[in-house]
Design a protein around this motif. Structure first.
Motif, mmCIF file in Angstrom:
data_model
loop_
_atom_site.group_PDB
_atom_site.id
_atom_site.type_symbol
_atom_site.label_atom_id
_atom_site.label_comp_id
_atom_site.label_asym_id
_atom_site.label_seq_id
_atom_site.Cartn_x
_atom_site.Cartn_y
_atom_site.Cartn_z
ATOM 1 N N ILE A 1 0.821 -1.212 0.000
ATOM 2 C CA ILE A 1 0.000 0.000 0.000
ATOM 3 C C ILE A 1 0.858 1.266 0.000
ATOM 4 N N ARG A 2 2.125 1.134 0.397
ATOM 5 C CA ARG A 2 3.019 2.290 0.427
ATOM 6 C C ARG A 2 3.496 2.715 -0.960
ATOM 7 N N TYR A 3 3.131 1.972 -1.999
ATOM 8 C CA TYR A 3 3.388 2.445 -3.356
ATOM 9 C C TYR A 3 2.524 3.659 -3.693
ATOM 10 N N THR A 4 1.557 3.959 -2.850
ATOM 11 C CA THR A 4 0.788 5.199 -2.951
ATOM 12 C C THR A 4 1.142 6.051 -1.733
ATOM 13 N N PHE A 5 1.671 7.241 -1.972
ATOM 14 C CA PHE A 5 2.089 8.102 -0.875
ATOM 15 C C PHE A 5 0.908 8.840 -0.260
ATOM 16 N N LEU A 6 1.086 9.283 0.961
ATOM 17 C CA LEU A 6 0.082 10.097 1.625
ATOM 18 C C LEU A 6 0.034 11.491 1.003
ATOM 19 N N LEU A 7 -1.173 12.047 0.887
ATOM 20 C CA LEU A 7 -1.299 13.459 0.579
ATOM 21 C C LEU A 7 -0.832 14.247 1.796
ATOM 22 N N PRO A 8 -0.239 15.427 1.601
ATOM 23 C CA PRO A 8 0.205 16.213 2.758
ATOM 24 C C PRO A 8 -0.950 16.481 3.724
ATOM 25 N N TRP A 9 -0.705 16.216 4.995
ATOM 26 C CA TRP A 9 -1.778 16.360 5.988
ATOM 27 C C TRP A 9 -2.288 17.788 6.070
ATOM 28 N N THR A 10 -1.421 18.763 5.874
ATOM 29 C CA THR A 10 -1.845 20.160 5.939
ATOM 30 C C THR A 10 -2.931 20.449 4.920
ATOM 31 N N VAL A 11 -2.777 19.910 3.718
ATOM 32 C CA VAL A 11 -3.763 20.121 2.661
ATOM 33 C C VAL A 11 -5.092 19.484 3.039
ATOM 34 N N LEU A 12 -5.047 18.283 3.579
ATOM 35 C CA LEU A 12 -6.280 17.573 3.919
ATOM 36 C C LEU A 12 -7.018 18.254 5.070
ATOM 37 N N GLU A 13 -6.274 18.697 6.051
ATOM 38 C CA GLU A 13 -6.908 19.325 7.204
ATOM 39 C C GLU A 13 -7.629 20.608 6.821
ATOM 40 N N MET A 14 -7.092 21.348 5.880
ATOM 41 C CA MET A 14 -7.678 22.616 5.468
ATOM 42 C C MET A 14 -8.831 22.430 4.485
ATOM 43 N N ASN A 15 -8.859 21.306 3.791
ATOM 44 C CA ASN A 15 -9.834 21.151 2.704
ATOM 45 C C ASN A 15 -10.804 19.989 2.909
ATOM 46 N N GLY A 16 -10.612 19.199 3.959
ATOM 47 C CA GLY A 16 -11.555 18.118 4.238
ATOM 48 C C GLY A 16 -11.512 16.976 3.248
ATOM 49 N N LEU A 17 -10.382 16.820 2.555
ATOM 50 C CA LEU A 17 -10.265 15.728 1.586
ATOM 51 C C LEU A 17 -9.893 14.431 2.319
ATOM 52 N N PRO A 18 -10.354 13.282 1.824
ATOM 53 C CA PRO A 18 -9.987 12.010 2.451
ATOM 54 C C PRO A 18 -8.529 11.648 2.160
ATOM 55 N N GLN A 19 -7.871 11.058 3.155
ATOM 56 C CA GLN A 19 -6.490 10.614 3.027
ATOM 57 C C GLN A 19 -6.436 9.251 2.358
ATOM 58 N N ASN A 20 -5.293 8.961 1.720
ATOM 59 C CA ASN A 20 -5.085 7.618 1.182
ATOM 60 C C ASN A 20 -5.037 6.592 2.302
ATOM 61 N N PRO A 21 -5.508 5.386 2.050
ATOM 62 C CA PRO A 21 -5.546 4.360 3.107
ATOM 63 C C PRO A 21 -4.151 4.018 3.613
ATOM 64 N N ARG A 22 -4.119 3.632 4.883
ATOM 65 C CA ARG A 22 -2.903 3.109 5.505
ATOM 66 C C ARG A 22 -3.293 1.951 6.419
#
Length: 451
Positions: free
Chosen positions: A430-451
């Motif tokens: 699953i780590r072949y897909t990186f996380l979106l930056p948390w700062t962006v998600l927190e400000m925009n309410g977008l879902p994070q990639n699974p971990r």
């Protein structure tokens, strides 16, 4: 939304700083949307924003190089985590630069239809629109390789696509598209760009129809649409099929390949904030370095032996070796064409395509042409040549790992050793897909990639 509003506001104020009279205007004037076509072209000619700083996470995580433990310790935490495939690895700067490029492209696309020609032609307007579409699509594609799960034609869709920003309106709500929708947008924009652009640009920093065909061929290969990959590879080679003859290059030089050489269709480089790929730090993977035959000129063009006995890389198509070349070039298209032909069962054509390329890579008269190779062996040999030709090419190896890991014949477990520590990345992890930056998600309410 606040984060993106701030980000885009800073971008809009900062991106006008050179190139044309408009870009040299007073600060209060730069707040207005450009109204002249020449100003829009000036925005697209801003090389430090449009041709530099493409995503580097995949290349930091790829297997074609390694670092010593001591050098690794000297880097900042984000590239260190990316190098060891840490589950929480992320790169805000990479995301920011990409969205700056997307924003600039959208500003141009929103303004181009009403822009004053001022001596320019409608053909110039088409060109400007096509360039902006290319930059946006190519950036979306690069982001998808690191921030979206792998996808191929016919595969079950995933909700973790990109937030496709298609307007310069900073108040436009954002949401994540599906991965299939992400690729549909990339392909649609590139196809339209190919229709709008001239065959070749003034310089390869400007997108062209040649570049659009190269990008479409690469995208099609990644999603395993082999018919279209072949179609676009052939369209590319109809415009330019010239290859560098490595016999004419100086293998003793530390920078043997010129920038803007005749193979380059589009010039770009990855984000260089980490410096991990500089020859000062990066060693070429030992097995890869040993794979070059004695008469293969890439041994001397690409590799420089270090006093340690390992090898450094020195064959960048950027001409500097400091950051990986992230653009599009003819040698990649030959390899892509050969692979798709082999996968389509057209082995004789695949073999001849490889022979055409490799004649220019071996010492004159020393290359033994491939012939009558079993289908399974042929595909494996082509994929091996991809690794030997396209190392330190921004984005390519990571995309190859993601797609080839789905085939047991070519799946590979990656291993890093740093002192006594061992790090592993299994195929399909699953780590072949990186996380979106948390700062962006927190400000925009977008879902994070699974971990």
């Amino acid at each position: 939304m606040k984060y993106l509003q701030l980000l885009y506001s800073v971008m809009f104020l900062g991106l006008f700083s050179g190139c044309t009279a408009f870009l040299d205007a007073k600060p209060e004037d730069t707040l207005a949307t450009p109204t002249k076509l020449q100003d829009l072209q000036g925005m697209l000619d801003y090389e430090s924003s449009l041709n530099m700083n493409y995503p580097s996470s995949g290349d930091i995580a790829a297997d074609y190089f390694f670092l010593t433990s001591e050098d690794w310790q000297g880097f900042e935490v984000d590239p260190r985590n990316t190098y060891t495939w840490d589950a929480d690895a992320q790169n805000l700067l990479e995301w920011t630069y990409a969205h700056r490029r997307i924003f600039q492209s959208n500003v141009v696309l929103d303004a181009v239809d009403a822009a004053e020609l001022n001596g320019r032609s409608e053909s110039d307007r088409r060109d400007v629109r096509g360039q902006a579409l290319f930059f946006r699509a190519f950036t979306f594609f690069q982001l998808a390789q690191v921030y979206c799960p792998y996808y191929h034609v016919g595969m079950e869709d995933s909700p973790y696509g990109l937030p496709l920003k298609l307007s310069s309106d900073i108040n436009e709500p954002l949401f994540r598209s599906t991965v299939q929708q992400t690729y549909q947008r990339i392909i649609a924009d590139l196809e339209l760009a190919a229709d709008l652009l001239p065959e070749k640009g003034l310089l390869p920093v400007r997108p062209s129809r040649l570049a659009a065909y190269g990008a479409l061929a690469r995208v099609s290969l990644v999603i395993e649409d082999y018919d279209n990959a072949l179609k676009y590879a052939d369209a590319y080679l109809e415009i330019n099929d010239e290859l560098l003859d490595y016999n004419t290059l100086d293998g003793r030089s530390t920078m043997p390949i010129a920038v803007f050489n005749k193979e380059v269709a589009f010039h770009a480089v990855t984000l260089g904030n980490s410096s991990m790929h500089e020859p000062t730090y990066a060693f070429v993977d030992s097995l890869l370095a040993k794979s070059y035959e004695e008469n293969d000129l890439r041994r001397s063009i690409f590799l420089l032996k270090d006093p340690s006995g390992y090898f450094r890389f020195k064959g960048s198509y950027d001409g500097t070796n400091n950051v990986p070349f992230a653009g599009l070039a003819t040698d990649e298209v030959y390899l892509l064409r050969a692979e798709t032909l082999a996968r389509l069962g057209r082995n004789a054509e695949a073999t001849e395509t490889m022979n055409t390329l490799l004649r220019f890579r071996y010492k004159t008269g020393q290359f033994i042409p491939w012939q009558n190779i079993d289908s399974e062996v042929l595909l494996a040999k082509i994929l091996e040549e991809r690794q030997k030709e396209l190392l330190f090419r921004g984005g390519i190896r990571w995309s190859d790992l993601r797609r080839l890991n789905r085939d047991p014949r070519f799946a590979k477990k990656l291993i890093r050793r740093l002192g006594a520590q061992l790090f592993e990345l299994e195929p399909l992890d699953i780590r072949y897909t990186f996380l979106l930056p948390w700062t962006v998600l927190e400000m925009n309410g977008l879902p994070q990639n699974p971990r």
